[in-house]
Design a protein around this motif. Structure first.
Motif, short mmCIF file in Angstrom:
data_model
loop_
_atom_site.label_atom_id
_atom_site.label_comp_id
_atom_site.label_asym_id
_atom_site.label_seq_id
_atom_site.Cartn_x
_atom_site.Cartn_y
_atom_site.Cartn_z
N GLU A 123 57.89 31.86 1.64
CA GLU A 123 57.88 30.79 0.63
C GLU A 123 56.60 30.76 -0.21
O GLU A 123 56.64 30.45 -1.40
CB GLU A 123 58.07 29.44 1.31
N LEU A 124 55.46 31.05 0.41
CA LEU A 124 54.18 30.85 -0.26
C LEU A 124 53.59 32.10 -0.89
O LEU A 124 52.87 32.01 -1.89
CB LEU A 124 53.17 30.25 0.72
N SER A 125 53.86 33.26 -0.30
CA SER A 125 53.24 34.50 -0.80
C SER A 125 53.55 34.78 -2.26
O SER A 125 52.63 35.18 -3.01
CB SER A 125 53.65 35.69 0.07
N PRO A 126 54.80 34.62 -2.72
CA PRO A 126 55.07 34.90 -4.14
C PRO A 126 54.25 34.02 -5.09
O PRO A 126 53.79 34.49 -6.13
CB PRO A 126 56.57 34.61 -4.27
N ILE A 127 54.06 32.75 -4.71
CA ILE A 127 53.27 31.84 -5.55
C ILE A 127 51.81 32.27 -5.55
O ILE A 127 51.16 32.34 -6.60
CB ILE A 127 53.39 30.39 -5.05
N LEU A 128 51.27 32.57 -4.36
CA LEU A 128 49.88 32.99 -4.27
C LEU A 128 49.66 34.32 -5.00
O LEU A 128 48.60 34.52 -5.61
CB LEU A 128 49.46 33.11 -2.81
N THR A 129 50.64 35.20 -4.96
CA THR A 129 50.54 36.47 -5.69
C THR A 129 50.30 36.22 -7.17
O THR A 129 49.41 36.82 -7.80
CB THR A 129 51.81 37.31 -5.50
N VAL A 130 51.08 35.31 -7.75
CA VAL A 130 50.93 34.97 -9.17
C VAL A 130 49.55 34.39 -9.44
O VAL A 130 48.90 34.72 -10.44
CB VAL A 130 52.04 33.97 -9.59
N ALA A 150 48.10 38.46 -0.89
CA ALA A 150 48.69 37.13 -0.72
C ALA A 150 49.37 37.01 0.65
O ALA A 150 49.24 35.99 1.34
CB ALA A 150 49.69 36.85 -1.83
N GLU A 151 50.10 38.04 1.04
CA GLU A 151 50.80 38.00 2.33
C GLU A 151 49.81 37.91 3.49
O GLU A 151 50.03 37.17 4.46
CB GLU A 151 51.68 39.24 2.48
N ILE A 152 48.70 38.64 3.40
CA ILE A 152 47.70 38.60 4.46
C ILE A 152 47.05 37.22 4.53
O ILE A 152 46.88 36.64 5.62
CB ILE A 152 46.63 39.69 4.23
N ILE A 153 46.69 36.66 3.38
CA ILE A 153 46.04 35.35 3.35
C ILE A 153 46.95 34.28 3.95
O ILE A 153 46.52 33.48 4.79
CB ILE A 153 45.64 34.97 1.91
N VAL A 154 48.21 34.26 3.55
CA VAL A 154 49.15 33.26 4.05
C VAL A 154 49.37 33.43 5.55
O VAL A 154 49.41 32.46 6.31
CB VAL A 154 50.49 33.34 3.30
N THR A 155 49.50 34.69 6.00
CA THR A 155 49.72 34.95 7.42
C THR A 155 48.55 34.48 8.26
O THR A 155 48.72 33.82 9.30
CB THR A 155 49.96 36.45 7.66
N VAL A 156 47.33 34.80 7.83
CA VAL A 156 46.15 34.40 8.59
C VAL A 156 46.01 32.88 8.62
O VAL A 156 45.73 32.29 9.67
CB VAL A 156 44.89 35.04 7.98
N LEU A 157 46.25 32.21 7.51
CA LEU A 157 46.15 30.76 7.49
C LEU A 157 47.21 30.11 8.38
O LEU A 157 46.96 29.07 8.98
CB LEU A 157 46.26 30.25 6.05
#
Length: 207
Positions: A123-130, A150-157
């Motif tokens: 849900e969040l990675s596509p938004i953070l990518t942009v 983005a995927e790494i940041i969201v996963t770690v958080l």
């Protein structure tokens, strides 16, 4: 009408999970809480797990809506990134309902935590990518691989949100978050303190 019943079922599971571990909740309990028959639940869903998936996704969508409501005043990509994660971390939406994303992390259930992490990335990675791409255009950050970053940041958080044990463990999580904020500053080449909001916001919600 079908959508209305689905929402009743979602609401019922969400309310139950604020006080009862997911593993202890039955389809019959959900039906009773929703005021519908057990057969109605199985008409819409194959299993309790399918209901849970939809409930978690709905909770993230609510958080994302809060983000889009708040982001209008932000003029920079870093400001919009800050709002994105604050919207997910904060406990209250507009109606003082507790954020299920936070509550579910309090349950000692490895499968549930993994499910949360997977949906967070989805849900969040596509938004953070942009947002990372916008930051690159502004020149406020650099990300060689925005999507993967983005995927790494969201996963770690998502992992850091599991700070639900003793105060000592919470303190350890905050220290790790400060390190992670420094890593993000280095990797994304942002100014000092750009990601301090990560541990400040989470610490405020979990003390």
């Amino acid at each position: 009408m079908k959508q209305d019943k689905r929402e009743l079922i979602y609401d019922a599971l969400e309310k139950l999970m604020l006080t009862v571990p997911f593993k202890d909740i039955s389809v019959e309990t959900i039906a009773r809480k929703a005021g519908v028959g057990k057969g109605s639940v199985y008409y819409y869903f194959d299993s309790k797990d399918e209901i849970l998936d939809n409930v978690i996704e709905r909770s993230y969508r609510r958080a994302i809506r809060v983000y889009f409501d708040n982001v209008q005043s932000e003029s920079t990509a870093l400001g919009r990134i800050k709002q994105l994660f604050r919207s997910v971390i904060k406990k209250d939406f507009g109606s003082s309902r507790q954020n299920l994303i936070v509550t579910l992390h309090l349950h000692d259930d490895l499968v549930l935590h993994n499910k949360l992490k997977a949906i967070a990335v989805q849900e969040l990675s596509p938004i953070l990518t942009v947002l990372l791409e916008q930051g690159m255009e502004e020149g406020s950050l650099k990300a060689e691989y925005p999507k993967e970053s983005a995927e790494i940041i969201v996963t770690v958080l998502s992992v850091f949100l599991d700070n639900t044990m003793t105060m000592q463990e919470k303190t350890s999580v905050m220290k790790k978050l400060k390190i992670f904020a420094n890593v993000l500053e280095t990797c994304l080449k942002t100014s000092k303190g750009s990601f301090d909001f990560l541990f400040d916001s989470i610490e405020a919600e979990y003390v």
